[in-house]
Write an enzyme that holds these catalytic residues in place. Structure first.
Site, PDB file in Angstrom:
ATOM      1  N   CYS A  21       0.868  -1.178   0.000  1.00  0.00           N
ATOM      2  CA  CYS A  21       0.000   0.000   0.000  1.00  0.00           C
ATOM      3  C   CYS A  21       0.909   1.234   0.000  1.00  0.00           C
ATOM      4  O   CYS A  21       2.129   1.123   0.144  1.00  0.00           O
ATOM      5  CB  CYS A  21      -0.892  -0.006   1.235  1.00  0.00           C
ATOM      6  SG  CYS A  21       0.055   0.079   2.779  1.00  0.00           S
ATOM      7  N   HIS A  50       5.798  -5.116   8.577  1.00  0.00           N
ATOM      8  CA  HIS A  50       5.814  -6.511   9.012  1.00  0.00           C
ATOM      9  C   HIS A  50       6.020  -7.468   7.830  1.00  0.00           C
ATOM     10  O   HIS A  50       5.091  -8.070   7.330  1.00  0.00           O
ATOM     11  CB  HIS A  50       4.514  -6.843   9.754  1.00  0.00           C
ATOM     12  CG  HIS A  50       4.494  -6.311  11.148  1.00  0.00           C
ATOM     13  ND1 HIS A  50       3.332  -6.048  11.838  1.00  0.00           N
ATOM     14  CD2 HIS A  50       5.504  -5.990  12.002  1.00  0.00           C
ATOM     15  CE1 HIS A  50       3.635  -5.588  13.040  1.00  0.00           C
ATOM     16  NE2 HIS A  50       4.938  -5.530  13.156  1.00  0.00           N
ATOM     17  N   HIS A  83       4.026   1.803  11.680  1.00  0.00           N
ATOM     18  CA  HIS A  83       2.897   1.543  12.585  1.00  0.00           C
ATOM     19  C   HIS A  83       2.640   2.688  13.560  1.00  0.00           C
ATOM     20  O   HIS A  83       1.591   2.739  14.197  1.00  0.00           O
ATOM     21  CB  HIS A  83       3.154   0.262  13.387  1.00  0.00           C
ATOM     22  CG  HIS A  83       3.600  -0.880  12.531  1.00  0.00           C
ATOM     23  ND1 HIS A  83       4.930  -1.241  12.410  1.00  0.00           N
ATOM     24  CD2 HIS A  83       2.898  -1.714  11.745  1.00  0.00           C
ATOM     25  CE1 HIS A  83       5.014  -2.257  11.570  1.00  0.00           C
ATOM     26  NE2 HIS A  83       3.810  -2.566  11.148  1.00  0.00           N
ATOM     27  N   CYS A 105       2.638   5.786   8.929  1.00  0.00           N
ATOM     28  CA  CYS A 105       1.726   5.937   7.801  1.00  0.00           C
ATOM     29  C   CYS A 105       0.827   7.146   8.058  1.00  0.00           C
ATOM     30  O   CYS A 105       0.277   7.288   9.154  1.00  0.00           O
ATOM     31  CB  CYS A 105       0.879   4.679   7.644  1.00  0.00           C
ATOM     32  SG  CYS A 105      -0.443   4.872   6.427  1.00  0.00           S
ATOM     33  N   HIS A 133      -0.192  -4.920  19.553  1.00  0.00           N
ATOM     34  CA  HIS A 133       0.206  -4.595  18.181  1.00  0.00           C
ATOM     35  C   HIS A 133       0.844  -3.207  18.193  1.00  0.00           C
ATOM     36  O   HIS A 133       0.344  -2.299  18.855  1.00  0.00           O
ATOM     37  CB  HIS A 133      -1.010  -4.614  17.244  1.00  0.00           C
ATOM     38  CG  HIS A 133      -0.636  -4.455  15.798  1.00  0.00           C
ATOM     39  ND1 HIS A 133      -0.361  -3.226  15.238  1.00  0.00           N
ATOM     40  CD2 HIS A 133      -0.462  -5.376  14.806  1.00  0.00           C
ATOM     41  CE1 HIS A 133      -0.050  -3.400  13.956  1.00  0.00           C
ATOM     42  NE2 HIS A 133      -0.103  -4.690  13.675  1.00  0.00           N
ATOM     43  N   GLU A 135       0.834  -0.696  16.288  1.00  0.00           N
ATOM     44  CA  GLU A 135      -0.038   0.433  15.950  1.00  0.00           C
ATOM     45  C   GLU A 135      -0.933   0.801  17.125  1.00  0.00           C
ATOM     46  O   GLU A 135      -1.126   1.978  17.434  1.00  0.00           O
ATOM     47  CB  GLU A 135      -0.904   0.118  14.715  1.00  0.00           C
ATOM     48  CG  GLU A 135      -1.696   1.336  14.282  1.00  0.00           C
ATOM     49  CD  GLU A 135      -2.722   1.053  13.194  1.00  0.00           C
ATOM     50  OE1 GLU A 135      -3.779   1.709  13.223  1.00  0.00           O
ATOM     51  OE2 GLU A 135      -2.473   0.188  12.344  1.00  0.00           O
ATOM     52  N   CYS A 204      -8.100   1.717   7.016  1.00  0.00           N
ATOM     53  CA  CYS A 204      -7.553   2.429   5.857  1.00  0.00           C
ATOM     54  C   CYS A 204      -8.062   1.861   4.540  1.00  0.00           C
ATOM     55  O   CYS A 204      -8.527   0.727   4.458  1.00  0.00           O
ATOM     56  CB  CYS A 204      -6.030   2.439   5.922  1.00  0.00           C
ATOM     57  SG  CYS A 204      -5.247   0.982   5.241  1.00  0.00           S
ATOM     58  N   SER A 277       2.016  -5.355   3.377  1.00  0.00           N
ATOM     59  CA  SER A 277       3.473  -5.215   3.492  1.00  0.00           C
ATOM     60  C   SER A 277       4.220  -6.315   2.737  1.00  0.00           C
ATOM     61  O   SER A 277       5.425  -6.482   2.924  1.00  0.00           O
ATOM     62  CB  SER A 277       3.889  -5.181   4.966  1.00  0.00           C
ATOM     63  OG  SER A 277       3.233  -6.188   5.701  1.00  0.00           O
TER      64      SER A 277
END
Length: 320
Positions: A21, A50, A83, A105, A133, A135, A204, A277
């Site tokens: 992305c 990742h 992240h 991002c 995680h 993020e 997203c 990713s």
């Protein structure tokens, strides 16, 4: 002379969009441009994205991956992963007078800004995400302790203890399953009718598009392979989405060597997609492995076209 056994026929349904992305593309570019600008080594806090293949490639070019800022020397540049990081991390880097580049991002940064705005308006936050995680850790770390409460499932909503049920807002991790998140949001709104949601969906565009492509491909397939890393949230969600869409044999593979060929015996249609990713080279490797074993036809299942591009930070666009 024996006649070679003809290869069995197989149709590969290739989901599109798939793979990289704009946020991942930008993060990798940031590491490569930092190495060009400052030379090796450049330190990266946490895996930039990742994917082992991507990380190993950048490591060969001179990137050093660490888990915490304290592992970085003061005199070398450090990059924060796509992240996102808790606020305390850039604050510490600034205190140590380090050169740092934030590869978060922009769509994750948008969630950070949203959370900060709600906090300024006196609202306590509920975050829909996965505990641990990076993020989720980064988003929760934008606000003081206790200001962001985490829910992972519909069941968690019933047990969450809030300060004031009329002063709440929610945000979500950007890589969740769209369908699962809808159920959690519904439960939140039922319990807290005045909860404030995002103006626009936090999940997203890339996560959404990849899940929609899998839903479109799954009904045609007896099996679905998702190319991605086991610690990639959006890749694992694609496996779940494929199963829910009727493709009961859906598996995550890091690369072609991980394919369980025995489980695919007798199968005549396989779907292939990749997490945000995973580079296209790994998808090509998987397709080539099928071509070596089967008389393969490839059909594209395209549900959207992506032309999103994010600029790299200005510090990398100006000469050293």
């Amino acid at each position: 002379m024996e006649t070679p056994t003809p290869k069995p026929p197989l149709t590969l349904y290739l989901a599109a969009p798939r793979g990289f992305c704009a946020g991942v593309d930008r993060a990798i570019k940031i590491v490569e441009m930092a190495l060009e600008k400052w030379g090796a080594p450049v330190y990266v806090r946490h895996e930039i994205v990742h994917n082992k293949y991507v990380v190993d490639d950048l490591r060969e070019k001179g990137a050093v991956f660490v888990e915490e800022l304290e592992e970085c020397p003061d005199d070398r540049p450090v990059i924060f992963s796509a992240h996102g990081v808790p606020k305390a991390v850039p604050a510490e880097a600034a205190k140590r007078e380090m050169i740092y580049v934030d590869a978060t991002c922009p769509l994750v940064s948008k969630v950070h800004i949203e959370a900060a705005r709600h906090h300024e308006n006196g609202l306590q936050m509920i975050m829909i995400g996965h505990a641990g995680h990076p993020e989720t850790v980064g988003t929760m770390g934008q606000l003081p302790e206790g200001e962001v409460l985490l829910v992972e499932t519909v069941a968690d909503v019933a047990g969450v203890e809030v300060r004031d049920p009329d002063k709440l807002a929610f945000v979500t991790q950007t890589t969740l399953s769209i369908d699962d998140t809808v159920d959690i949001v519904t439960a939140l709104r039922a319990r807290f009718p005045n909860i404030v949601g995002p103006h626009k969906e936090d999940i997203c565009y890339a996560t959404t598009n990849r899940q929609e492509a899998v839903k479109a491909a799954a009904p045609h397939c007896e099996a679905m392979l998702v190319v991605g890393a086991p610690n990639s949230s959006n890749s694992k969600r694609l496996v779940e989405v494929a199963r829910k869409a009727g493709c009961s044999y859906s598996q995550l593979v890091q690369r072609a060597a991980d394919i369980d060929w025995r489980s695919l015996e007798g199968v005549r249609s396989v779907g292939i997609t990749a997490g945000a990713s995973a580079p296209e080279a790994l998808i090509d490797e998987v397709i080539d492995s099928f071509r070596a074993r089967y008389d393969t036809t490839v059909e594209l299942v395209e549900t959207a076209q992506e032309d999103v591009e994010f600029k790299v930070p200005r510090v990398l666009r100006i000469p050293a």
